[in-house]
Design a protein around this motif. Structure first.
Motif, PDB file in Angstrom:
ATOM      1  N   SER A  83       0.821  -1.209   0.000  1.00  0.00           N
ATOM      2  CA  SER A  83       0.000   0.000   0.000  1.00  0.00           C
ATOM      3  C   SER A  83       0.856   1.260   0.000  1.00  0.00           C
ATOM      4  O   SER A  83       0.581   2.212  -0.737  1.00  0.00           O
ATOM      5  CB  SER A  83      -0.930  -0.005   1.216  1.00  0.00           C
ATOM      6  OG  SER A  83      -1.729   1.141   1.235  1.00  0.00           O
ATOM      7  N   GLN A  86       2.431   1.573  -3.488  1.00  0.00           N
ATOM      8  CA  GLN A  86       1.429   1.892  -4.500  1.00  0.00           C
ATOM      9  C   GLN A  86       0.973   3.345  -4.429  1.00  0.00           C
ATOM     10  O   GLN A  86       0.686   3.951  -5.455  1.00  0.00           O
ATOM     11  CB  GLN A  86       0.189   1.009  -4.336  1.00  0.00           C
ATOM     12  CG  GLN A  86       0.324  -0.371  -4.882  1.00  0.00           C
ATOM     13  CD  GLN A  86      -0.952  -1.186  -4.651  1.00  0.00           C
ATOM     14  OE1 GLN A  86      -1.620  -1.045  -3.640  1.00  0.00           O
ATOM     15  NE2 GLN A  86      -1.256  -2.048  -5.594  1.00  0.00           N
ATOM     16  N   HIS A  87       0.872   3.884  -3.237  1.00  0.00           N
ATOM     17  CA  HIS A  87       0.284   5.210  -3.063  1.00  0.00           C
ATOM     18  C   HIS A  87       1.309   6.315  -2.875  1.00  0.00           C
ATOM     19  O   HIS A  87       0.951   7.444  -2.576  1.00  0.00           O
ATOM     20  CB  HIS A  87      -0.706   5.178  -1.893  1.00  0.00           C
ATOM     21  CG  HIS A  87      -1.857   4.271  -2.165  1.00  0.00           C
ATOM     22  ND1 HIS A  87      -1.887   2.975  -1.706  1.00  0.00           N
ATOM     23  CD2 HIS A  87      -2.992   4.452  -2.879  1.00  0.00           C
ATOM     24  CE1 HIS A  87      -3.007   2.404  -2.115  1.00  0.00           C
ATOM     25  NE2 HIS A  87      -3.687   3.267  -2.824  1.00  0.00           N
TER      26      HIS A  87
END
Length: 169
Positions: A83, A86-87
């Protein structure tokens, strides 16, 4: 200062994700003062994640994220790392620092094979540092020595890893 605040937020987010995983997967049936260990056959297999690349606006500043790591919470750790990568606008600038209380080859192999491009270091936390200092709790996850490793970060993480100044936040 904004990037420091962002890296602090990412670090706190990763602790929350792992903490939520720990609280949802433990029962309140008893108090354990030793390390809970799963058999190595229970270590899940993960697919390889893609290589995440920096955006155009990234500089050279490193963003350090410290997380605890063991077989019990590997799934939550993997989810948090994925996460975060990805962000993030600058995933190549991230450096992960994992603390573990004992070497588990399967856990290390899972991190390396799932995130082959991940920049990370592993540090051993000696659980004897907190033995006798943990009060009994109704939640098993809170009785685990690795939960208290963050108190000793200044002693464990190398001094060249700069901490954020959060006094102005």
């Amino acid at each position: 200062m904004a990037s420091c605040a962002a890296s602090l937020l990412l670090g706190l987010l990763s602790f929350l994700i792992v903490a939520n995983t720990a609280s949802s997967s433990s029962s309140s049936g008893g108090i354990r003062l030793s390390i809970i260990r799963k058999p190595s056959a229970d270590v899940p297999v993960f697919r390889e994640a893609p290589a995440f690349r920096n955006g155009d606006s990234c500089g050279l500043q490193r963003i350090h994220i410290v997380m605890t790591l063991d077989a019990n919470y590997l799934r939550g750790t993997m989810a948090a790392v994925l996460s975060i990568l990805q962000h993030s606008t600058c995933p190549e600038n991230m450096e992960f620092h994992f603390l573990w209380s004992r070497f588990e080859r399967e856990v290390f192999s899972s991190i390396k094979s799932t995130f082959p491009y991940l920049n990370f270091k592993v540090y051993r936390f000696d659980s004897n540092r907190v033995r006798g200092k943990i009060s009994k709790s109704i939640r098993q996850a809170l009785d685990q020595p690795l939960n208290y490793a963050r108190i000793y970060l200044a002693d464990i993480i190398p001094s060249d890893v700069k901490a954020c100044d959060i006094s102005g936040l």
